[in-house]
Motif scaffolding. Structure first.
Motif: not given
Length: 542
Positions: A294-296, A302-305, A403-406
């Protein structure tokens, strides 16, 4: 509540620890489907609905806690009454066990249970099915052992730490874990009890279908590498299910989804035939993984925004067509009522229980807003399972790939551990609904038939559709509304009548809900009926 151990739990924890457990229980699978439902209904309308449904969930949670206190009061009163009827103090532990076991068996009032009710209907099942919702072992079959008198106004024996209040003021102390199934047995007649078990069984069927679809869809979307030339999206949210999964294979994406679902049910499902429970360490690992995910997701959104702040999507303000699914998703996302007894009872200090739980709901609602708002402004296309918006791509470096696979496989890790527990719970509910206690059944009936009945229907539903937003919406709108609204309202209504008849009006329930008027009970029932009718009408219209 005075110090000491609880019979069913064997330990106590602080109010803060209890609230963390409730937080972890509520924030689960439903949260992953919330951003898409939030987007479809419009951010302003969704905000109002989430606030309203959070309040309704809190209101009925107070009903459950008041019912727990009333159930404990009846148990304590009956035990004390039984002890007073004895002409001498029991000299052996076995005599003490017999006294209180008999006391617990005739606790129900004839007014609601019926004068001709059989003993089989009064007794709970060998393993209370509702108690296993979160993998806890049921202990209702253990004898209710009385205890010696102490200076605190309670009684205990040297062999047990169970606490029986001798002071009427302490009757409403919540010391016994009275699960929903046990309260249904205490307060409802046979028809009401069966309706409760049917409702919880339907809800668990929906749970299993959601779990199976979420796991299979996550594996499928990570495994399938083919992207149609016309699709430039990095996610699979708008790729047709009829498209092929790989360049070199003819299987469609739906074919691969069904293959994964079949493999998942055949491997994980076999644990349903065994008596497995979720261990403490597995719960810890699952909780850590969930909060890390959830945190990731919030950080990446937020980084994408920030990166695309000049070209952000503009989600709709309100869309009435998305309201039914949002209602079901929100009910599902705020569901905790079936497990409140096992989480509330071990809390050591319960004086300020309602304000603390209200604070918990406010924090959960704020977290849902954070997850939903960052999602709808970070992505133009939202998957019905939010983790699938973070799929790995060829441009990722090694750290981003991990990160994305996780995140993409996160539902596989967490839901796979819950699937057999939920299925075992459902199997136990089906046994309690269809089998007569005391009768001898064949080995095949007891150990094979009901696990199969728990596995086959939700698997068939998940084979037909993999729309998680639809599955969560239907489960939450119907069975979820029954468990979250109708059952708590009915429990508190009959609990108040039973307690008043047994103890009189002089003994006050210090765990009484702040919403004590019978009009609130009526309001909850009318609200539930209105929502179900609206959702049903909308589904037929579409």
């Amino acid at each position: 509540m005075a110090g000491g151990q609880l019979q069913e739990q064997g330990f106590q924890y602080s109010p803060l620890t209890g609230l963390i457990y409730i937080f972890n229980l509520i924030v689960g699978t439903g949260a992953l489907t919330l951003p898409a439902a939030f987007h479809d209904a419009g951010w302003l309308l969704s905000t109002v609905i989430i606030i309203l449904l959070a309040f309704m969930s809190f209101l009925t949670a107070t009903f459950v806690i008041e019912s727990m206190a009333a159930a404990n009061a009846l148990l304590h009163w009956k035990r004390s009454k039984t002890l007073k009827r004895t002409d001498r103090r029991p000299s052996t532990a076995s005599r003490e066990v017999q006294i209180l076991t008999a006391a617990s068996r005739d606790i129900s009032s004839p007014m609601h249970r019926g004068a001709n009710k059989s003993e089989e209907d009064v007794n709970t099942t060998t393993a209370d099915p509702v108690n296993n919702i979160d993998g806890d072992e049921d202990e209702l079959e253990q004898p209710l052992i009385p205890v010696r008198t102490s200076s605190s106004g309670y009684s205990d024996t040297e062999e047990s730490s169970e606490r029986i209040p001798l002071n009427p003021v302490s009757y409403y102390e919540i010391t016994d874990v009275t699960e929903m199934g046990r309260m249904a047995t205490l307060f409802f007649n046979k028809i009401g009890k069966n309706l409760f078990y049917i409702c919880i069984a339907i809800y668990l069927y929906g749970d299993l279908a959601i779990y199976g679809a979420a796991v299979s869809k996550s594996v499928r979307d990570v495994a399938c590498t083919y992207r149609p030339p016309s699709n430039s999206s990095t996610t699979a949210s708008n790729i047709s299910e009829t498209e092929k999964c790989w360049d070199w294979a003819s299987q469609s994406r739906m074919d691969v989804y069904r293959i994964v679902l079949a493999i998942f049910v055949c491997t994980i499902g076999q644990f349903v035939f065994c008596n497995v429970t979720k261990t403490k360490y597995l719960q810890i690992i699952t909780t850590i993984m969930r909060w890390l995910a959830f945190i990731i997701m919030v950080v990446l959104a937020c980084n994408n925004i920030i990166k695309n702040k000049t070209d952000l999507p503009t989600p709709p303000t309100a869309n009435i067509d998305g309201l039914p699914n949002l209602f079901g998703v929100c009910v599902y996302s705020f569901m905790c009522h079936h497990s409140l007894p096992s989480l509330i009872t071990p809390i050591s200090q319960k004086k300020r229980l309602y304000p603390l739980i209200l604070g918990d709901y406010v924090i959960i609602m704020s977290f849902y807003f954070l997850l939903a708002f960052t999602g709808i402004f970070a992505f133009r296309e939202l998957n019905d399972l939010y983790t699938l918006n973070f799929q790995p791509s060829k441009s990722d470096n090694w750290f981003e790939s991990i990160i994305h696979y996780f995140l993409s496989l996160f539902p596989v890790f967490t839901l796979s551990t819950n699937f057999p527990i939920i299925a075992i719970t459902l199997s136990n509910n089906l046994r309690s609904l269809f089998l007569t206690e005391g009768r001898i059944y064949s080995y095949w009936t007891r150990t094979v038939l009901f696990p199969l009945l728990a596995l086959i229907p939700p698997t068939a539903v998940a084979m037909v559709t993999n729309s998680l937003e639809f599955l969560v919406g239907i489960t939450g709108s119907y069975a979820g509304a029954g468990i979250q609204y109708v059952v708590p309202a009915a429990l508190v209504y009959y609990a108040r009548q039973e307690a008043k008849e047994a103890l009189g009006v002089g003994v006050k329930n210090h765990h009484k809900s702040p919403f004590s008027s019978v009009l609130w009970v009526l309001f909850v029932l009318v609200w539930a009926a209105t929502c179900v009718i609206f959702v049903t009408w909308n589904h037929f219209q579409n």
